[in-house]
Write a protein that holds these residues in place. Structure first.
Motif, short mmCIF file in Angstrom:
data_model
loop_
_atom_site.label_atom_id
_atom_site.label_comp_id
_atom_site.label_asym_id
_atom_site.label_seq_id
_atom_site.Cartn_x
_atom_site.Cartn_y
_atom_site.Cartn_z
N ILE A 78 0.85 -1.20 0.00
CA ILE A 78 0.00 0.00 0.00
C ILE A 78 0.88 1.25 0.00
N ARG A 79 1.89 1.23 0.89
CA ARG A 79 2.81 2.38 0.92
C ARG A 79 3.46 2.61 -0.44
N GLU A 80 3.87 1.51 -1.06
CA GLU A 80 4.60 1.59 -2.32
C GLU A 80 3.77 2.21 -3.44
N ILE A 81 2.53 1.71 -3.59
CA ILE A 81 1.72 2.23 -4.72
C ILE A 81 1.31 3.68 -4.45
N LEU A 82 1.12 4.02 -3.17
CA LEU A 82 0.82 5.43 -2.86
C LEU A 82 2.04 6.28 -3.19
N GLN A 83 3.22 5.80 -2.76
CA GLN A 83 4.44 6.58 -2.99
C GLN A 83 4.69 6.81 -4.47
N ARG A 84 4.45 5.77 -5.30
CA ARG A 84 4.74 5.98 -6.72
C ARG A 84 3.74 6.94 -7.35
N ASN A 85 2.68 7.28 -6.57
CA ASN A 85 1.75 8.32 -7.01
C ASN A 85 1.88 9.58 -6.15
N GLU A 86 3.05 9.68 -5.53
CA GLU A 86 3.43 10.86 -4.74
C GLU A 86 2.49 11.16 -3.59
N VAL A 87 2.03 10.08 -2.95
CA VAL A 87 1.18 10.23 -1.77
C VAL A 87 1.83 9.44 -0.64
N ALA A 88 1.87 10.05 0.56
CA ALA A 88 2.39 9.33 1.73
C ALA A 88 1.21 8.97 2.63
N ILE A 89 1.22 7.76 3.14
CA ILE A 89 0.10 7.37 4.01
C ILE A 89 0.06 8.25 5.25
N GLU A 90 1.23 8.71 5.69
CA GLU A 90 1.30 9.59 6.87
C GLU A 90 0.54 10.90 6.64
N GLY A 91 0.41 11.28 5.37
CA GLY A 91 -0.28 12.55 5.05
C GLY A 91 -1.79 12.40 5.02
N ARG A 92 -2.31 11.17 5.12
CA ARG A 92 -3.77 10.95 5.09
C ARG A 92 -4.34 11.25 6.48
N ARG A 93 -5.48 11.87 6.52
CA ARG A 93 -6.06 12.24 7.82
C ARG A 93 -6.92 11.13 8.40
N SER A 94 -7.58 10.37 7.49
CA SER A 94 -8.58 9.43 7.97
C SER A 94 -8.68 8.27 6.97
N ILE A 95 -8.27 7.05 7.41
CA ILE A 95 -8.24 5.94 6.47
C ILE A 95 -9.16 4.80 6.93
N LEU A 96 -9.74 4.11 5.96
CA LEU A 96 -10.65 3.00 6.26
C LEU A 96 -10.15 1.72 5.61
N ASP A 97 -9.98 0.67 6.42
CA ASP A 97 -9.71 -0.67 5.91
C ASP A 97 -11.07 -1.36 5.79
N PHE A 98 -11.58 -1.42 4.55
CA PHE A 98 -12.89 -2.03 4.32
C PHE A 98 -12.70 -3.54 4.13
N GLY A 99 -13.43 -4.33 4.94
CA GLY A 99 -13.20 -5.79 4.93
C GLY A 99 -11.92 -6.08 5.69
N CYS A 100 -11.81 -5.46 6.86
CA CYS A 100 -10.52 -5.48 7.59
C CYS A 100 -10.18 -6.85 8.16
N GLY A 101 -11.18 -7.78 8.17
CA GLY A 101 -10.90 -9.11 8.71
C GLY A 101 -10.47 -9.01 10.17
N CYS A 102 -9.46 -9.80 10.55
CA CYS A 102 -8.96 -9.70 11.92
C CYS A 102 -7.66 -8.89 11.95
N GLY A 103 -7.65 -7.82 11.14
CA GLY A 103 -6.61 -6.80 11.28
C GLY A 103 -5.25 -7.17 10.72
N ARG A 104 -5.23 -8.07 9.75
CA ARG A 104 -3.94 -8.51 9.17
C ARG A 104 -3.12 -7.31 8.69
N VAL A 105 -3.78 -6.31 8.11
CA VAL A 105 -3.09 -5.14 7.56
C VAL A 105 -3.25 -3.93 8.49
#
Ligand code: SAM
Length: 269
Positions: A78-105
């Motif tokens: 996830i970090r990698e594909i965001l980075q190659r599109n010049e986005v850092a996950i740290e810069g996101r304010r609010s993220i949703l893991d849809f179908g998060c299961g038991c939190g593997r990610v």
């Protein structure tokens, strides 16, 4: 294969989703897996490890090493594909893991500074585990079909790893509309899907459908479980979700932690 020929009959069994859950539990209890997991109750990140049958439900294996390493890879992907599109996950304010299961990610976002982390899943056993063990995240349980309880424009990033791979077409369409509602304009959506790599696993008639750019859905009545398998031709994705989402990146077979699914990154229009 015999199973392909039997599937129209199996598919009609009303208890099939239940029987599949029993099968997942039985695999998790086999002595080989039981022995391997016995010593591990905490992972290298010092967070608890879910019970084997829950890991089986989300990762197709009840083993903690497979669960943890796969989650680590998926989060790095996830970090990698965001980075190659010049986005850092740290810069996101609010993220949703849809179908998060038991939190593997989800578990890998514990230390994000200044990002609110949310997870939701339709399986209450999985979300109960997350709520009890991943206190840094806000966890919810949704229905198989939308809506969620999130207000409009809550998130600037939603990802769903190997979730649409188990949902029939009508449910997917409804969820894309819901993602549009709960994403901010310009917000990002990441999906992993069974693409061209899986065409070799299809029957001849399914492959013809796939090659014509149509979705292939197996065991539709078991929607949401890993028994229901869905295959997305690239052309289908580009054609069907274009009104609400712009494709900004696509990596065939590029979903780390969910090999060899395709990874798609969209921007909400
Ligand atoms: C193969 S597992 C992947 C879990 C998680 N995304 C991961 O990568 O570890 C599929 C997940 O999707 C969830 N799921 C299926 N249909 C769903 C729906 N309609 N809403 C929310 N979650 C759903 C299942 O309960 C399961 O946790």
């Amino acid at each position: 294969m015999l199973i392909d020929r039997l599937s129209p009959v199996l598919e009609r069994l009303p208890l099939l989703p239940f029987l599949f859950r029993v099968y997942e539990r039985a695999v998790a209890l086999t002595p080989r897996h039981y022995r391997r997991n016995r010593t591990a109750s905490f992972a290298p990140d010092a967070l608890p490890i879910p019970p084997p049958h829950l890991m089986m439900t989300v990762a197709g294996s009840p083993e903690s090493a497979v669960f943890f390493d796969g989650g680590y890879q998926a989060a790095a992907g996830i970090r990698e594909i965001l980075q190659r599109n010049e986005v850092a996950i740290e810069g996101r304010r609010s993220i949703l893991d849809f179908g998060c299961g038991c939190g593997r990610v989800l578990r890998f976002w514990r230390d994000l500074p200044g990002t609110k982390v949310f997870g939701t899943d339709y399986n209450p056993e999985l979300t109960a585990w997350c709520a009890a063990n991943l206190p840094f995240a806000e966890i919810a349980t949704n229905k198989l079909e939308p809506p969620t309880n999130y207000p409009a424009a809550t998130f600037d990033f939603i990802y769903a790893l190997s979730v649409f791979t188990h949902l029939p077409e009508a449910a997917q369409t409804a969820w894309m509309t819901e993602f549009y509602r709960i994403l901010q304009p310009g917000g990002l959506l990441l999906l992993t899907l069974h693409g061209e790599h899986y065409a070799s696993r299809l029957t001849e008639s399914e492959r013809r459908e796939f090659r014509s750019g149509n979705l292939v859905v197996r065991y539709e009545r078991s929607a949401g479980t890993n028994l229901c398998n869905v295959f997305h031709p690239e052309a289908y994705v580009r054609r069907n979700w274009d009104k609400e989402f712009e494709v900004i990146d696509f990596i065939a077979e590029g979903a780390r932690g969910n090999p060899r699914q395709d990874v798609w990154l969209f921007r909400r229009r």
